[in-house]
Write a protein that holds these residues in place. Structure first.
Motif, PDB file in Angstrom:
ATOM      1  N   ALA A 177       0.943  -1.242   0.081  1.00  0.00           N
ATOM      2  CA  ALA A 177       0.024  -0.014   0.133  1.00  0.00           C
ATOM      3  C   ALA A 177       0.930   1.166  -0.013  1.00  0.00           C
ATOM      4  N   ALA A 178       1.936   1.172   0.668  1.00  0.00           N
ATOM      5  CA  ALA A 178       2.942   2.357   0.690  1.00  0.00           C
ATOM      6  C   ALA A 178       3.313   2.733  -0.699  1.00  0.00           C
ATOM      7  N   PHE A 179       3.855   1.474  -1.484  1.00  0.00           N
ATOM      8  CA  PHE A 179       4.259   1.811  -2.788  1.00  0.00           C
ATOM      9  C   PHE A 179       3.400   2.467  -3.716  1.00  0.00           C
ATOM     10  N   MET A 180       1.981   1.979  -3.583  1.00  0.00           N
ATOM     11  CA  MET A 180       1.045   2.704  -4.183  1.00  0.00           C
ATOM     12  C   MET A 180       0.866   4.176  -4.066  1.00  0.00           C
ATOM     13  N   GLU A 181       1.080   4.367  -2.785  1.00  0.00           N
ATOM     14  CA  GLU A 181       0.733   5.545  -2.218  1.00  0.00           C
ATOM     15  C   GLU A 181       2.136   6.583  -2.769  1.00  0.00           C
ATOM     16  N   SER A 182       3.293   5.997  -2.702  1.00  0.00           N
ATOM     17  CA  SER A 182       4.428   6.692  -3.280  1.00  0.00           C
ATOM     18  C   SER A 182       4.246   7.072  -4.572  1.00  0.00           C
ATOM     19  N   VAL A 183       3.551   6.122  -5.268  1.00  0.00           N
ATOM     20  CA  VAL A 183       3.485   6.247  -6.965  1.00  0.00           C
ATOM     21  C   VAL A 183       2.308   7.561  -6.756  1.00  0.00           C
ATOM     22  N   GLU A 184       1.428   7.724  -6.224  1.00  0.00           N
ATOM     23  CA  GLU A 184       0.339   8.630  -6.193  1.00  0.00           C
ATOM     24  C   GLU A 184       1.027  10.048  -5.710  1.00  0.00           C
ATOM     25  N   THR A 185       2.116   9.855  -4.637  1.00  0.00           N
ATOM     26  CA  THR A 185       2.885  10.967  -4.312  1.00  0.00           C
ATOM     27  C   THR A 185       3.837  11.440  -5.518  1.00  0.00           C
ATOM     28  N   VAL A 186       4.069  10.743  -6.318  1.00  0.00           N
ATOM     29  CA  VAL A 186       4.903  11.068  -7.626  1.00  0.00           C
ATOM     30  C   VAL A 186       3.859  11.888  -8.476  1.00  0.00           C
ATOM     31  N   THR A 187       2.701  11.475  -8.602  1.00  0.00           N
ATOM     32  CA  THR A 187       1.660  12.194  -9.518  1.00  0.00           C
ATOM     33  C   THR A 187       1.410  13.495  -8.749  1.00  0.00           C
ATOM     34  N   GLN A 298      -9.478   3.562   4.750  1.00  0.00           N
ATOM     35  CA  GLN A 298      -9.472   2.711   5.883  1.00  0.00           C
ATOM     36  C   GLN A 298      -9.202   1.242   5.526  1.00  0.00           C
ATOM     37  N   GLU A 299      -9.827   0.987   4.243  1.00  0.00           N
ATOM     38  CA  GLU A 299      -9.815  -0.433   3.458  1.00  0.00           C
ATOM     39  C   GLU A 299      -8.484  -0.399   2.796  1.00  0.00           C
ATOM     40  N   ASN A 300      -7.763   0.537   2.217  1.00  0.00           N
ATOM     41  CA  ASN A 300      -6.835   0.501   1.295  1.00  0.00           C
ATOM     42  C   ASN A 300      -5.627   1.161   1.602  1.00  0.00           C
ATOM     43  N   ASN A 301      -5.652   2.177   2.611  1.00  0.00           N
ATOM     44  CA  ASN A 301      -4.313   2.922   3.027  1.00  0.00           C
ATOM     45  C   ASN A 301      -3.520   2.251   3.626  1.00  0.00           C
ATOM     46  N   SER A 302      -2.184   2.447   3.581  1.00  0.00           N
ATOM     47  CA  SER A 302      -1.154   1.731   4.450  1.00  0.00           C
ATOM     48  C   SER A 302      -1.264   2.350   5.937  1.00  0.00           C
ATOM     49  N   PHE A 303      -1.794   3.169   6.396  1.00  0.00           N
ATOM     50  CA  PHE A 303      -2.128   3.809   7.602  1.00  0.00           C
ATOM     51  C   PHE A 303      -3.081   2.613   8.477  1.00  0.00           C
ATOM     52  N   SER A 304      -3.980   2.071   7.812  1.00  0.00           N
ATOM     53  CA  SER A 304      -4.698   0.862   8.520  1.00  0.00           C
ATOM     54  C   SER A 304      -3.844  -0.174   8.768  1.00  0.00           C
ATOM     55  N   LYS A 305      -3.164  -0.490   7.587  1.00  0.00           N
ATOM     56  CA  LYS A 305      -2.155  -1.691   7.997  1.00  0.00           C
ATOM     57  C   LYS A 305      -1.073  -1.521   8.843  1.00  0.00           C
ATOM     58  N   LEU A 475      -4.618   8.766  -0.826  1.00  0.00           N
ATOM     59  CA  LEU A 475      -5.280   8.353   0.655  1.00  0.00           C
ATOM     60  C   LEU A 475      -6.077   7.141   0.465  1.00  0.00           C
ATOM     61  N   THR A 476      -6.770   7.008  -0.599  1.00  0.00           N
ATOM     62  CA  THR A 476      -7.958   6.051  -0.672  1.00  0.00           C
ATOM     63  C   THR A 476      -7.285   4.802  -1.563  1.00  0.00           C
ATOM     64  N   LEU A 477      -6.414   5.384  -2.516  1.00  0.00           N
ATOM     65  CA  LEU A 477      -5.812   4.304  -3.411  1.00  0.00           C
ATOM     66  C   LEU A 477      -7.158   3.499  -4.067  1.00  0.00           C
ATOM     67  N   TYR A 478      -7.836   4.577  -4.623  1.00  0.00           N
ATOM     68  CA  TYR A 478      -9.171   4.391  -5.237  1.00  0.00           C
ATOM     69  C   TYR A 478      -9.336   5.453  -6.376  1.00  0.00           C
ATOM     70  N   ASP A 479      -9.879   4.817  -7.613  1.00  0.00           N
ATOM     71  CA  ASP A 479     -10.087   5.804  -8.784  1.00  0.00           C
ATOM     72  C   ASP A 479     -11.547   5.962  -8.676  1.00  0.00           C
ATOM     73  N   PHE A 480     -11.681   7.162  -8.286  1.00  0.00           N
ATOM     74  CA  PHE A 480     -13.366   7.453  -8.250  1.00  0.00           C
ATOM     75  C   PHE A 480     -13.930   7.815  -9.632  1.00  0.00           C
ATOM     76  N   LEU A 481     -13.225   7.767 -10.627  1.00  0.00           N
ATOM     77  CA  LEU A 481     -13.772   8.201 -12.122  1.00  0.00           C
ATOM     78  C   LEU A 481     -14.037   6.908 -12.469  1.00  0.00           C
ATOM     79  N   ASN A 482     -13.188   6.005 -12.482  1.00  0.00           N
ATOM     80  CA  ASN A 482     -13.557   4.435 -13.122  1.00  0.00           C
ATOM     81  C   ASN A 482     -14.257   3.645 -11.897  1.00  0.00           C
ATOM     82  N   ASN A 483     -14.213   4.076 -10.625  1.00  0.00           N
ATOM     83  CA  ASN A 483     -14.636   3.192  -9.689  1.00  0.00           C
ATOM     84  C   ASN A 483     -14.058   1.780  -9.440  1.00  0.00           C
ATOM     85  N   CYS A 484     -12.826   1.974  -9.168  1.00  0.00           N
ATOM     86  CA  CYS A 484     -11.958   0.652  -9.161  1.00  0.00           C
ATOM     87  C   CYS A 484     -10.835   0.915  -8.290  1.00  0.00           C
ATOM     88  N   THR A 485     -10.462   0.096  -7.757  1.00  0.00           N
ATOM     89  CA  THR A 485      -9.053   0.298  -6.742  1.00  0.00           C
ATOM     90  C   THR A 485      -7.988  -0.103  -7.377  1.00  0.00           C
TER      91      THR A 485
END
Length: 495
Positions: A177-187, A298-305, A475-485
């Motif tokens: 999850a932290a890796f995916m968040e880092s990718v989004e931080t790059v974004t 809470q489901e996807n973020n590395s914070f919950s893990k 923060l959510t690791l969720y794409d709200f445009l395409n409704n997918c994780t």
């Protein structure tokens, strides 16, 4: 991730097909915000750092899984030679020195397996020791342990294997999850650099237009001064405005070059590339619900893990301290051993050379040391739980503010767009009115300043809109445009 690679490849091929590479000195690259994000996720240094951190976590998890499998170990001395005098005690109690001239070889193979159910370890061993006595009466001798089974088992103590099997998977999920968040931080960093370039480019265009208007007004003012329609002071003010506009063009060009270099460097593009950013459009009809966003986070973020891992580690420390308070270590070994002048004789199982060992280690008196460690572990756990409760509240509040800001930003952006249009119209009208002499230079300058500020404000509000959107996405690791994780093929990425 596979889709991103394909899109990037298509993008690069498209650049070549459109003739971007034909100009050796400088090539112009029309880059949308989406294209810039894809390039950053593939080529930026930040993305490479995130990937290496994921690889580290992956191999740490692989190491944990390997600890659950049997381990085969060989140890040996090949060979050992000794020719020296050794002290020897005779039957009458006196000591003398005897010469020792011997060649030795020994080897042992052991198969060890951790027992996850009980936290112990079982080992199967076999060994052979060969000795050749050198000198006048040389002879060979073999000693073997054909098979030996050893069990090491803590009684009442903590089962380390059980706790690791609970903690390590959570740690690895946290790392993914932290890796995916880092990718989004790059974004998000890409968005900042991209809009900085957009602002710099727009500012340069505005400065050039202002310079052109200032020069035209100054030329008209010279003619009007000759016929006495304006004063000398007003003419000097217009000349000063033209010079200031020229200086601002130079300053804006330098700022554009700086912003271009920063974005180019972050995306890993060549210095020959001249980026032309495209003003992104607004997502229409998207309004986020706080409870839905919070649930995704809470489901996807590395914070919950991270919270779950820290709770498990705190419980593990307490369990370890309590287990050590009354721990009894059991050691048991059973096997055969043999000695003979021949190799086959050393492995004769009929000889009465069985070996059985059972031992225990029991703490009796420690003056409260173990009890103190239990109290320390329990206090540390309470500290961790208190910090987690505070961090959870801050996390929820951050989610709430981001959702509110994003939902409100659409209205702010619409207002900024309307103000931008009005300020542009006012400036054009002010120029026409000034030319017929109905307003003075101060009112014209005020209209120009308002026009420039409104244009910059419009782009800034668009930047905040996209930044809020991608902050929520990270923060959510969720794409709200395409409704997918948001997900990735981690096994392929790390290899």
């Amino acid at each position: 991730m596979k889709r991103i690679w394909i899109l990037c490849l298509i993008y690069i091929i498209g650049m070549c097909d459109n003739g971007y590479a034909d100009d050796v000195e400088t090539r112009t690259v029309s880059l949308s915000l989406t294209d810039a994000i894809r390039l950053a996720q593939l080529q930026s240094v930040d993305a490479a750092v995130a990937l290496n951190e994921l690889k580290t976590a992956y191999w740490e998890y692989r190491t944990h899984k390997a600890e659950q499998l049997p381990e085969i170990i060989f140890t040996g001395t090949l060979p050992s030679y000794s020719k020296q005098y050794s002290k020897y005690q005779q039957s009458d109690g006196s000591y003398t020195y005897v010469q020792n001239n011997v060649l030795g070889l020994n080897g042992e193979i052991s198969i060890e397996q951790n027992i996850a159910l009980t936290g112990g370890k079982i080992a199967l061993n076999t060994s052979l020791d060969f000795t050749r006595q050198l000198g006048k009466s040389a002879y060979n001798e073999f000693m073997s342990v054909p098979v030996s089974l050893t069990l090491t088992q803590p009684i009442f103590g903590v089962n380390d294997q059980k706790w690791k099997r609970r903690i390590e998977p959570v740690r690895y999920e946290e790392a993914k999850a932290a890796f995916m968040e880092s990718v989004e931080t790059v974004t998000i960093t890409t968005i900042t650099h991209y809009f900085n370039l957009l602002l710099a480019e727009d500012n340069l265009a505005v400065c050039k237009q202002n310079l052109e208007n200032a020069n035209k007004l100054y030329e008209i003012a010279i003619a009007k001064r000759k016929i006495g329609h304006i004063s000398e002071i007003e003419l000097m003010q217009l000349k000063q405005s033209a010079l200031q506009a020229k200086a601002k063009v130079t300053e804006a060009q330098s700022n554009l070059n700086s912003m271009m270099f920063q974005l180019r460097s972050f995306l890993g593009l060549s210095e020959r590339d001249r980026i032309e950013p495209v003003l992104p459009e607004v997502i229409t009809g998207v309004r986020l619900d706080y409870q839905q966003v919070l649930a995704r986070a809470q489901e996807n973020n590395s914070f919950s893990k991270n919270i779950l891992r820290r709770q498990l580690e705190a419980d593990y420390d307490v369990a370890t301290a309590k287990g050590n308070q009354r721990s009894i270590n059991l050691f048991a070994s059973v096997g055969y051993t043999g000695k003979d002048l021949s190799f086959s004789g050393a492995y004769n199982p009929l000889k009465d050379n069985q070996v059985v060992q059972v031992g225990v280690s029991i703490p009796i008196l420690d003056w409260g040391k173990r009890k103190g460690k239990v109290k320390v572990a329990e206090s540390n756990r309470e500290v961790v739980l208190s910090k987690i409760r505070q961090e959870q509240m801050d996390f929820n509040q951050n989610i709430f503010l981001l959702v509110e800001n994003f939902n409100n930003q659409a209205a702010q952006l619409e207002i900024a767009s309307e103000v931008d249009s009005l300020a542009e119209s006012r400036y054009k009208t002010s120029i026409e009115t000034f030319m017929v002499g109905k307003i003075d230079i101060l009112e014209l300058n005020d209209a120009q300043t308002s026009k420039d500020s409104a244009k910059q404000k419009h782009i800034e509000e668009l930047y905040y809109y996209w930044r809020y959107f991608y902050n929520i996405r990270s923060l959510t690791l969720y794409d709200f445009l395409n409704n997918c994780t948001l997900d990735a093929e981690f096994e392929k990425i790390v290899r």
